[in-house]
Write an enzyme that holds these catalytic residues in place. Structure first.
Site, PDB file in Angstrom:
ATOM      1  N   GLY A  80     -58.036  27.616  -8.072  1.00 31.00           N
ATOM      2  CA  GLY A  80     -58.968  28.491  -7.372  1.00 31.00           C
ATOM      3  C   GLY A  80     -59.422  29.627  -8.270  1.00 31.00           C
ATOM      4  O   GLY A  80     -58.721  29.998  -9.216  1.00 31.00           O
ATOM      5  N   CYS A 101     -51.605  33.167 -11.403  1.00 33.53           N
ATOM      6  CA  CYS A 101     -52.979  33.641 -11.261  1.00 33.53           C
ATOM      7  C   CYS A 101     -53.670  33.571 -12.621  1.00 33.53           C
ATOM      8  O   CYS A 101     -53.080  33.949 -13.627  1.00 33.53           O
ATOM      9  CB  CYS A 101     -52.960  35.084 -10.767  1.00 33.53           C
ATOM     10  SG  CYS A 101     -54.601  35.788 -10.558  1.00 33.53           S
ATOM     11  N   LEU A 102     -54.917  33.106 -12.633  1.00 34.20           N
ATOM     12  CA  LEU A 102     -55.648  32.991 -13.903  1.00 34.20           C
ATOM     13  C   LEU A 102     -55.926  34.358 -14.528  1.00 34.20           C
ATOM     14  O   LEU A 102     -56.209  34.444 -15.714  1.00 34.20           O
ATOM     15  CB  LEU A 102     -56.965  32.228 -13.696  1.00 34.20           C
ATOM     16  CG  LEU A 102     -56.819  30.767 -13.245  1.00 34.20           C
ATOM     17  CD1 LEU A 102     -58.185  30.121 -13.096  1.00 34.20           C
ATOM     18  CD2 LEU A 102     -55.958  29.976 -14.213  1.00 34.20           C
ATOM     19  N   GLN A 118     -62.898  37.743 -10.123  1.00 32.42           N
ATOM     20  CA  GLN A 118     -62.177  37.367 -11.352  1.00 32.42           C
ATOM     21  C   GLN A 118     -63.130  37.068 -12.502  1.00 32.42           C
ATOM     22  O   GLN A 118     -62.694  36.929 -13.640  1.00 32.42           O
ATOM     23  CB  GLN A 118     -61.302  36.141 -11.100  1.00 32.42           C
ATOM     24  CG  GLN A 118     -60.068  36.432 -10.255  1.00 32.42           C
ATOM     25  CD  GLN A 118     -59.212  35.187 -10.124  1.00 32.42           C
ATOM     26  OE1 GLN A 118     -59.510  34.326  -9.300  1.00 32.42           O
ATOM     27  NE2 GLN A 118     -58.177  35.083 -10.931  1.00 32.42           N
ATOM     28  N   HIS A 121     -57.811  38.254  -3.488  1.00 35.48           N
ATOM     29  CA  HIS A 121     -58.596  38.724  -4.636  1.00 35.48           C
ATOM     30  C   HIS A 121     -59.821  39.498  -4.167  1.00 35.48           C
ATOM     31  O   HIS A 121     -60.139  40.564  -4.701  1.00 35.48           O
ATOM     32  CB  HIS A 121     -59.066  37.540  -5.490  1.00 35.48           C
ATOM     33  CG  HIS A 121     -58.093  37.149  -6.561  1.00 35.48           C
ATOM     34  ND1 HIS A 121     -57.653  38.038  -7.518  1.00 35.48           N
ATOM     35  CD2 HIS A 121     -57.498  35.967  -6.844  1.00 35.48           C
ATOM     36  CE1 HIS A 121     -56.820  37.400  -8.348  1.00 35.48           C
ATOM     37  NE2 HIS A 121     -56.706  36.147  -7.958  1.00 35.48           N
ATOM     38  N   HIS A 171     -54.428  33.395  -1.390  1.00 37.67           N
ATOM     39  CA  HIS A 171     -54.413  34.062  -2.700  1.00 37.67           C
ATOM     40  C   HIS A 171     -55.845  34.496  -3.091  1.00 37.67           C
ATOM     41  O   HIS A 171     -56.053  35.621  -3.552  1.00 37.67           O
ATOM     42  CB  HIS A 171     -53.820  33.094  -3.734  1.00 37.67           C
ATOM     43  CG  HIS A 171     -53.785  33.595  -5.135  1.00 37.67           C
ATOM     44  ND1 HIS A 171     -52.610  33.885  -5.790  1.00 37.67           N
ATOM     45  CD2 HIS A 171     -54.779  33.847  -6.026  1.00 37.67           C
ATOM     46  CE1 HIS A 171     -52.891  34.303  -7.026  1.00 37.67           C
ATOM     47  NE2 HIS A 171     -54.202  34.275  -7.195  1.00 37.67           N
ATOM     48  N   GLU A 172     -56.813  33.597  -2.877  1.00 39.70           N
ATOM     49  CA  GLU A 172     -58.197  33.904  -3.281  1.00 39.70           C
ATOM     50  C   GLU A 172     -58.828  34.960  -2.370  1.00 39.70           C
ATOM     51  O   GLU A 172     -59.565  35.830  -2.841  1.00 39.70           O
ATOM     52  CB  GLU A 172     -59.052  32.635  -3.295  1.00 39.70           C
ATOM     53  CG  GLU A 172     -58.571  31.539  -4.257  1.00 39.70           C
ATOM     54  CD  GLU A 172     -58.310  32.021  -5.678  1.00 39.70           C
ATOM     55  OE1 GLU A 172     -58.994  32.950  -6.142  1.00 39.70           O
ATOM     56  OE2 GLU A 172     -57.396  31.468  -6.316  1.00 39.70           O
TER      57      GLU A 172
HETATM   58 ZN    ZN Z   1     -55.464  34.749  -8.767  1.00 38.45          ZN
END
Ligand code: ZN
Length: 205
Positions: A44, A92-93, A49, A138, A134-135
């Protein structure tokens, strides 16, 4: 043109604004976000991000670009139902290499709009349910590390310091403006547009 920003880039702490219009610019950004997500083997990726302060994210729980039929776009998503609790590992990216157990509702129902502007609803647990939560976090400027208890937080202190100094170095080198300037641009950005603040401002030719 876009790239994934890492902690502590201010976009990750920015409460994103609703998307008001689905246009070709937004669709192009979505395509680019899927590519970036696959490159980093993520499931995701939220708009902030990549430095865009708008409420949408992309998801493919397979993380596999060959399974494009599993691609989902969530625009202005909302959690409308939560069931029970569960601890599971998350990464997380924007905090690459960092993983920790996070306690979240086990199952959620999420309402959103898709890229065709239709209202959609998904009820899911496991990876799908967790990734949606999670998204959405963000988009509210929240990161999974915010859920950690004091001991777990202590354990990742060194990692966070490394991310912090890498980001400050990048700022000094001119790759990013100062925090206040990034925040100003995030506030003023009129609509989803490819001119994100994820990277160096395009040079005026
Ligand atoms: Zn993340």
């Amino acid at each position: 043109m876009l790239h994934i920003v890492k902690y502590p880039h201010p976009a990750l702490r920015f409460a994103s604004r609703p998307v008001e219009r689905i246009d070709e610019d937004l669709k192009a950004v979505v395509r680019e976000m899927f590519s970036l997500m696959y490159e980093s083997r993520g499931v995701g990726l939220a708009a902030n991000q990549v430095g865009l302060p708008f409420r949408f994210f992309v998801l493919n729980v397979t993380a596999d670009p060959d399974q494009a039929d599993q691609e989902l776009v969530f625009i202005n998503p909302e959690i409308v139902k939560r069931h029970s609790w569960e601890d599971d590992e998350e990464g997380c990216l924007s905090l690459p290499g960092l993983y920790s157990k996070v306690r979240r509702p086990k199952k959620v129902k999420v309402r959103a709009y898709n890229l065709s502007g239709q209202e959609v609803e998904f009820e899911a647990d496991e990876l799908f349910g967790r990734a949606m939560q999670h998204e959405i976090d963000h988009l509210d400027g929240k990161l999974f590390i915010d859920y950690l208890g004091p001991l777990a937080r202590h354990g990742i202190k060194g990692n966070l310091r490394t991310f912090e100094s890498e980001f400050r170095e990048a700022q000094k080198a001119g790759a990013y403006p100062e925090d206040a300037e990034i925040i100003r641009r995030l506030k003023e950005m009129p609509a989803p547009t490819i001119a994100a603040v994820s990277g160096p401002a395009p040079a005026d030719a």
